[in-house]
Design an enzyme around this catalytic site. Structure first.
Site, PDB file in Angstrom:
ATOM      1  N   GLY A 106      -2.179 -11.220   2.924  1.00  0.00           N
ATOM      2  CA  GLY A 106      -1.372 -10.035   2.573  1.00  0.00           C
ATOM      3  C   GLY A 106      -0.017 -10.415   1.991  1.00  0.00           C
ATOM      4  O   GLY A 106       0.634  -9.603   1.348  1.00  0.00           O
ATOM      5  N   CYS A 135       4.242  -8.827   0.586  1.00  0.00           N
ATOM      6  CA  CYS A 135       4.088  -7.375   0.498  1.00  0.00           C
ATOM      7  C   CYS A 135       3.621  -6.771   1.817  1.00  0.00           C
ATOM      8  O   CYS A 135       4.252  -5.873   2.366  1.00  0.00           O
ATOM      9  CB  CYS A 135       3.095  -7.067  -0.618  1.00  0.00           C
ATOM     10  SG  CYS A 135       2.518  -5.386  -0.636  1.00  0.00           S
ATOM     11  N   GLY A 140      24.481  -6.732  -0.923  1.00  0.00           N
ATOM     12  CA  GLY A 140      23.512  -6.496  -1.995  1.00  0.00           C
ATOM     13  C   GLY A 140      23.049  -5.051  -2.007  1.00  0.00           C
ATOM     14  O   GLY A 140      22.403  -4.580  -1.069  1.00  0.00           O
ATOM     15  N   GLY A 176      20.937  -3.760  -4.161  1.00  0.00           N
ATOM     16  CA  GLY A 176      19.735  -3.661  -5.002  1.00  0.00           C
ATOM     17  C   GLY A 176      18.683  -2.820  -4.284  1.00  0.00           C
ATOM     18  O   GLY A 176      18.988  -2.097  -3.330  1.00  0.00           O
ATOM     19  N   GLY A 186      18.454 -11.693  -3.488  1.00  0.00           N
ATOM     20  CA  GLY A 186      17.794 -12.855  -4.071  1.00  0.00           C
ATOM     21  C   GLY A 186      16.523 -13.345  -3.410  1.00  0.00           C
ATOM     22  O   GLY A 186      16.446 -13.510  -2.200  1.00  0.00           O
ATOM     23  N   ASP A 208       5.022 -12.972  -8.252  1.00  0.00           N
ATOM     24  CA  ASP A 208       6.430 -13.370  -8.142  1.00  0.00           C
ATOM     25  C   ASP A 208       6.686 -14.792  -8.629  1.00  0.00           C
ATOM     26  O   ASP A 208       7.783 -15.113  -9.076  1.00  0.00           O
ATOM     27  CB  ASP A 208       6.886 -13.262  -6.683  1.00  0.00           C
ATOM     28  CG  ASP A 208       7.164 -11.816  -6.263  1.00  0.00           C
ATOM     29  OD1 ASP A 208       6.862 -10.896  -7.037  1.00  0.00           O
ATOM     30  OD2 ASP A 208       7.695 -11.616  -5.148  1.00  0.00           O
ATOM     31  N   ALA A 253       4.755  -5.703  -6.211  1.00  0.00           N
ATOM     32  CA  ALA A 253       3.390  -5.985  -5.760  1.00  0.00           C
ATOM     33  C   ALA A 253       2.345  -5.531  -6.778  1.00  0.00           C
ATOM     34  O   ALA A 253       1.395  -6.255  -7.068  1.00  0.00           O
ATOM     35  CB  ALA A 253       3.154  -5.301  -4.422  1.00  0.00           C
ATOM     36  N   HIS A 268       0.315  25.531  -9.160  1.00  0.00           N
ATOM     37  CA  HIS A 268       1.526  26.161  -8.644  1.00  0.00           C
ATOM     38  C   HIS A 268       1.316  26.588  -7.203  1.00  0.00           C
ATOM     39  O   HIS A 268       0.222  27.043  -6.872  1.00  0.00           O
ATOM     40  CB  HIS A 268       1.856  27.396  -9.495  1.00  0.00           C
ATOM     41  CG  HIS A 268       3.013  28.175  -8.952  1.00  0.00           C
ATOM     42  ND1 HIS A 268       4.314  27.749  -9.094  1.00  0.00           N
ATOM     43  CD2 HIS A 268       3.057  29.340  -8.241  1.00  0.00           C
ATOM     44  CE1 HIS A 268       5.125  28.644  -8.526  1.00  0.00           C
ATOM     45  NE2 HIS A 268       4.384  29.608  -7.987  1.00  0.00           N
TER      46      HIS A 268
HETATM   47  C1  LIG Z   1      11.698  -6.293   1.924  1.00  0.00           C
HETATM   48  C2  LIG Z   1      10.833  -6.201   0.707  1.00  0.00           C
HETATM   49  C3  LIG Z   1      10.360  -4.967   0.298  1.00  0.00           C
HETATM   50  C4  LIG Z   1       9.541  -4.871  -0.825  1.00  0.00           C
HETATM   51  N1  LIG Z   1       9.091  -3.648  -1.197  1.00  0.00           N
HETATM   52  C5  LIG Z   1       8.287  -3.534  -2.278  1.00  0.00           C
HETATM   53  C6  LIG Z   1       7.760  -2.273  -2.672  1.00  0.00           C
HETATM   54  O1  LIG Z   1       8.020  -1.244  -2.038  1.00  0.00           O
HETATM   55  N2  LIG Z   1       6.946  -2.220  -3.748  1.00  0.00           N
HETATM   56  C7  LIG Z   1       6.641  -3.338  -4.474  1.00  0.00           C
HETATM   57  O2  LIG Z   1       5.901  -3.244  -5.451  1.00  0.00           O
HETATM   58  N3  LIG Z   1       7.136  -4.555  -4.132  1.00  0.00           N
HETATM   59  C8  LIG Z   1       7.943  -4.676  -3.056  1.00  0.00           C
HETATM   60  N4  LIG Z   1       8.400  -5.914  -2.692  1.00  0.00           N
HETATM   61  C9  LIG Z   1       8.049  -7.064  -3.531  1.00  0.00           C
HETATM   62  C10 LIG Z   1       6.612  -7.544  -3.223  1.00  0.00           C
HETATM   63  O3  LIG Z   1       6.484  -7.806  -1.845  1.00  0.00           O
HETATM   64  C11 LIG Z   1       6.292  -8.768  -4.039  1.00  0.00           C
HETATM   65  O4  LIG Z   1       6.566  -8.520  -5.396  1.00  0.00           O
HETATM   66  C12 LIG Z   1       4.821  -9.149  -3.891  1.00  0.00           C
HETATM   67  O5  LIG Z   1       4.506  -9.424  -2.550  1.00  0.00           O
HETATM   68  C13 LIG Z   1       4.487 -10.352  -4.766  1.00  0.00           C
HETATM   69  O6  LIG Z   1       3.142 -10.651  -4.607  1.00  0.00           O
HETATM   70  P1  LIG Z   1       2.574 -12.126  -4.868  1.00  0.00           P
HETATM   71  O7  LIG Z   1       1.111 -12.030  -4.637  1.00  0.00           O
HETATM   72  O8  LIG Z   1       3.069 -12.631  -6.150  1.00  0.00           O
HETATM   73  O9  LIG Z   1       3.257 -13.040  -3.738  1.00  0.00           O
HETATM   74  P2  LIG Z   1       3.451 -12.940  -2.182  1.00  0.00           P
HETATM   75  O10 LIG Z   1       3.206 -11.571  -1.670  1.00  0.00           O
HETATM   76  O11 LIG Z   1       4.763 -13.557  -1.892  1.00  0.00           O
HETATM   77  O12 LIG Z   1       2.276 -13.845  -1.618  1.00  0.00           O
HETATM   78  C14 LIG Z   1       2.222 -15.213  -1.877  1.00  0.00           C
HETATM   79  C15 LIG Z   1       1.392 -15.878  -0.799  1.00  0.00           C
HETATM   80  O13 LIG Z   1       1.179 -17.237  -1.161  1.00  0.00           O
HETATM   81  C16 LIG Z   1       1.247 -18.046  -0.019  1.00  0.00           C
HETATM   82  N5  LIG Z   1       1.563 -19.405  -0.460  1.00  0.00           N
HETATM   83  C17 LIG Z   1       2.690 -19.821  -1.076  1.00  0.00           C
HETATM   84  N6  LIG Z   1       2.594 -21.130  -1.396  1.00  0.00           N
HETATM   85  C18 LIG Z   1       1.377 -21.538  -0.951  1.00  0.00           C
HETATM   86  C19 LIG Z   1       0.703 -22.780  -0.974  1.00  0.00           C
HETATM   87  N7  LIG Z   1       1.247 -23.878  -1.534  1.00  0.00           N
HETATM   88  N8  LIG Z   1      -0.525 -22.848  -0.429  1.00  0.00           N
HETATM   89  C20 LIG Z   1      -1.105 -21.745   0.143  1.00  0.00           C
HETATM   90  N9  LIG Z   1      -0.502 -20.549   0.193  1.00  0.00           N
HETATM   91  C21 LIG Z   1       0.721 -20.441  -0.361  1.00  0.00           C
HETATM   92  C22 LIG Z   1       2.326 -17.376   0.800  1.00  0.00           C
HETATM   93  O14 LIG Z   1       2.224 -17.733   2.172  1.00  0.00           O
HETATM   94  C23 LIG Z   1       2.052 -15.898   0.556  1.00  0.00           C
HETATM   95  O15 LIG Z   1       1.191 -15.362   1.524  1.00  0.00           O
HETATM   96  C24 LIG Z   1       9.209  -6.037  -1.558  1.00  0.00           C
HETATM   97  C25 LIG Z   1       9.676  -7.288  -1.141  1.00  0.00           C
HETATM   98  C26 LIG Z   1      10.473  -7.373  -0.029  1.00  0.00           C
HETATM   99  C27 LIG Z   1      10.958  -8.719   0.412  1.00  0.00           C
END
Ligand SMILES: Cc1cc2nc3c(=O)[nH]c(=O)nc-3n(C[C@H](O)[C@H](O)[C@H](O)COP(=O)(O)OP(=O)(O)OC[C@H]3O[C@@H](n4cnc5c(N)ncnc54)[C@H](O)[C@@H]3O)c2cc1C
Length: 581
Positions: A154, A157, A294, A296, A384, A426, A434, A558
């Site tokens: 998960g 996110c 922050g 943001g 950040g 990301d 997400a 409506h």
């Molecule tokens: C507080 C907060 C609130 C947020 N709210 C929202 C929102 O409301 N709506 C929205 O769209 N976005 C939101 N976001 C942003 C969103 O969570 C991220 O943009 C999203 O999770 C990115 O998805 P991802 O799959 O790229 O990476 P991630 O969700 O970061 O998942 C990456 C995964 O890779 C794993 N990993 C990393 N390196 C390795 C490795 N070498 N080997 C094996 N596993 C590894 C990690 O453990 C992690 O589980 C929020 C973020 C935060 C911090």
């Protein structure tokens, strides 16, 4: 033909919760035959081929383990079981067909841990919304997929981002709403707030969803390998977990390693009363005041939560405006709502966080060339995030980074400079959302499957879930002005919408932005009730190039909040019916 129960986690016992086909009943290929659960893991056994169930050897409620035979069946004429006499039925038909083609795992236990070698068509690194959705999408299209995760399925996110924050936002909003219900003739005595139970609810939601994803991975035949992945070569990863080592050889690799909280060089940032967006999600302790560094999206979501709970909130933002990339008219709806409850200071730079003798935090910040101080019980640093590049050993695969060296460089197909290696979410530094990560994942898989696809970034919606929701899609007025593009704007206020007033939610407006040159809709935004849902309609319209006229010729029900969209479109042509400027 013996039908064998097969589950991804062979060490567990499963409880049979449903038998779909009775003795003597017939089934089609891919039809569910049996469902079994273990903890939060669900396994649905599907038929490889069409046939008749001759004899059932188990009952609902009974336990079963991987490898045990649960029924005898006869396959329909013209079909034959791959592999001879025994039909192996996995959690999906595609999964079991692929099993035969996979290189058999070769576990070799030794004092130095378990060593395994696996191979697959697609290896996905990271089970966040980018990675796990890509894995399921690829598996659904017949690909043999291994998903590697070092922490919890998960990702950010589900575990420490979108979902947990929204669970707490919901509790705080409901509490805030209860405190103001007398205005609409409802009284419910003294409202109270129990942070322990709020966090408990948040955890329960997260765990439920995580269990759901794990079941989906299993049901789709995605093999989940736990551990940290590092490249050994362009198509080879070493996954380490404790002393265990798994080598994964893949035809294609999708890097979906996500991001983590950036370590900022602010003295005192690791103090005992200083929180970040992850630790704040488990804070049960009560306090009176908080300074949020922050303003943001994340900072303003937490500001909304704490303001709704009646805390004194200070927001310290470096830029001239909170939510710096959002149009000021939208931001104003939020700042108006928070007025008197949240002290917002913009154009300030936090220099240091110190702890006072009584355990409070003293935040030193620069404002207008002078150092000022602010005292609060807690500080939340919400600034950040950086891409998770450490430990991936990208250099061993030859994967190049972006110019600033902070993210993985990709093209429209999400492929990196190395053919067959893709990066999404990301970790690409494109857009930290997400749904953007998930969409990039689907594009990457489609490109691996040979489809001609490219990721488009023009209409990715974005939502700020603060005390007033702000949602945007497409271009902002600010961007258009900077680019020197002439445009027209139509705003329709919720105060002129019947449904919004019945809900006591007359704050804010919807805004449509059309290019002057050709009247094309290029941007839209909503600040106000249910903005997060309304923006989906606008995203659909903008993505598909619908004109204001097309929206006008659509009938909206409506009384609904959605009518503001219809009215705003009229505002771009003859003028809104229920509003006169
Ligand atoms: C507080 C907060 C609130 C947020 N709210 C929202 C929102 O409301 N709506 C929205 O769209 N976005 C939101 N976001 C942003 C969103 O969570 C991220 O943009 C999203 O999770 C990115 O998805 P991802 O799959 O790229 O990476 P991630 O969700 O970061 O998942 C990456 C995964 O890779 C794993 N990993 C990393 N390196 C390795 C490795 N070498 N080997 C094996 N596993 C590894 C990690 O453990 C992690 O589980 C929020 C973020 C935060 C911090």
């Amino acid at each position: 033909m013996d039908l064998q129960f097969k589950a991804a986690d062979g060490s567990k016992r499963y409880k049979i919760t449903k038998i779909y086909v009775p003795e003597g009943g017939s089934f089609q290929a891919g039809a569910p035959l049996l469902k079994a659960e273990s903890g939060k893991m669900n396994t649905v056994v599907k038929a490889e081929q069409a046939g008749t169930l001759k004899k059932l050897l188990v009952k609902e409620g009974q336990e079963i383990g991987s490898g045990e035979i649960f029924a005898q069946a006869e396959y329909a004429a013209g079909t034959s079981a791959a592999g001879g006499q025994r039909g192996t039925v996995g959690s999906s038909s595609a999964a079991s067909q692929r099993d035969a083609a996979k290189a058999a795992p070769n576990p070799a236990l030794s004092l130095f841990g378990k060593k395994e070698e696996l191979s697959c068509e697609i290896a996905v690194v990271g089970a966040g919304p980018g990675g796990y959705e890509a894995a399921i999408y690829a598996a659904k299209q017949g690909k043999d997929v291994i998903l590697i995760e070092k922490s919890k399925v998960g990702g950010t996110c589900l575990n420490v981002g979108c979902i947990p924050t929204k669970a707490i936002v919901n509790s705080a909003e409901k509490y805030h709403m209860l405190c103001g219900l007398e205005d609409i003739g409802v009284s419910c005595g003294q409202a109270s707030f129990d942070m322990h139970r709020v966090i408990g609810h948040k955890n329960q939601v997260v765990e439920q969803l995580r269990g759901g994803i794990e079941s989906l991975l299993e049901a789709n035949g995605v093999r989940l390998v736990r551990g940290t992945a590092a490249f050994q070569g362009p198509k080879e990863l070493l996954v380490s977990q404790g002393l265990n080592r798994t080598t994964v050889k893949a035809g294609h690799v999708i890097i979906a390693a996500g991001s983590r909280i950036a370590d900022l060089p602010i003295p005192g940032i690791h103090g005992s009363n200083v929180l970040n967006s992850t630790t704040a999600l488990d804070l049960e302790e009560d306090f009176d005041s908080i300074a949020i560094v922050g303003g943001g999206v994340i900072g303003m979501e937490f500001a909304g939560i704490y303001a709704s709970l009646g805390k004194r909130v200070h927001v310290l933002e470096y830029e001239k405006q909170i939510l710096p990339t959002t149009d000021p008219d939208l931001v104003e709806v939020l700042t108006e709502d928070l007025k008197g409850q949240v002290d917002i200071r913009t154009g300030v730079r936090v220099q240091e966080i110190r702890e006072s003798e009584n355990g409070q935090c003293i935040v030193a910040f620069e404002s207008g060339g002078r150092t000022k101080y602010l005292v609060a019980d807690k500080v939340l640093v919400a600034v950040g995030r950086s891409a998770n590049l450490d430990g991936l050993k990208l250099e061993k695969a030859g994967v190049e980074l972006t110019e600033n060296k902070r993210s993985i460089a990709v093209g429209g197909s999400m492929e990196t400079n190395v053919p067959g290696i893709y990066a999404i979410g990301d970790v690409t530094g494109k857009i930290q959302l997400a749904h953007a990560a998930s969409h990039q994942g689907l594009v990457a898989v489609d490109c691996i499957l040979g489809k001609d696809r490219s990721m488009e970034y023009d209409f990715i919606p974005s939502v700020i879930f603060s005390r007033v929701e702000i949602a945007t899609v497409g271009r902002t007025e600010r961007e258009l002005k900077q680019a020197g593009i002439a445009y027209r704007v139509s705003r329709f206020p919720f105060a002129a919408n019947g449904k919004a007033l019945t809900m006591d939610e007359g704050r804010g407006f919807v805004k449509l932005i059309a290019r002057e040159e050709d009247g094309k809709l290029v941007g839209a935004a909503v600040a106000g009730p249910d903005a997060s849902n309304l923006i989906s309609v606008l995203t659909l319209a903008l993505t598909n190039g619908l004109s204001p006229e097309a929206i006008i010729s659509t009938v909206f029900p409506h009384p609904t909040l959605g009518e503001v969209i219809h009215e705003a479109a009229l505002g771009l042509t003859v003028g809104a019916i229920h509003y006169h400027e």
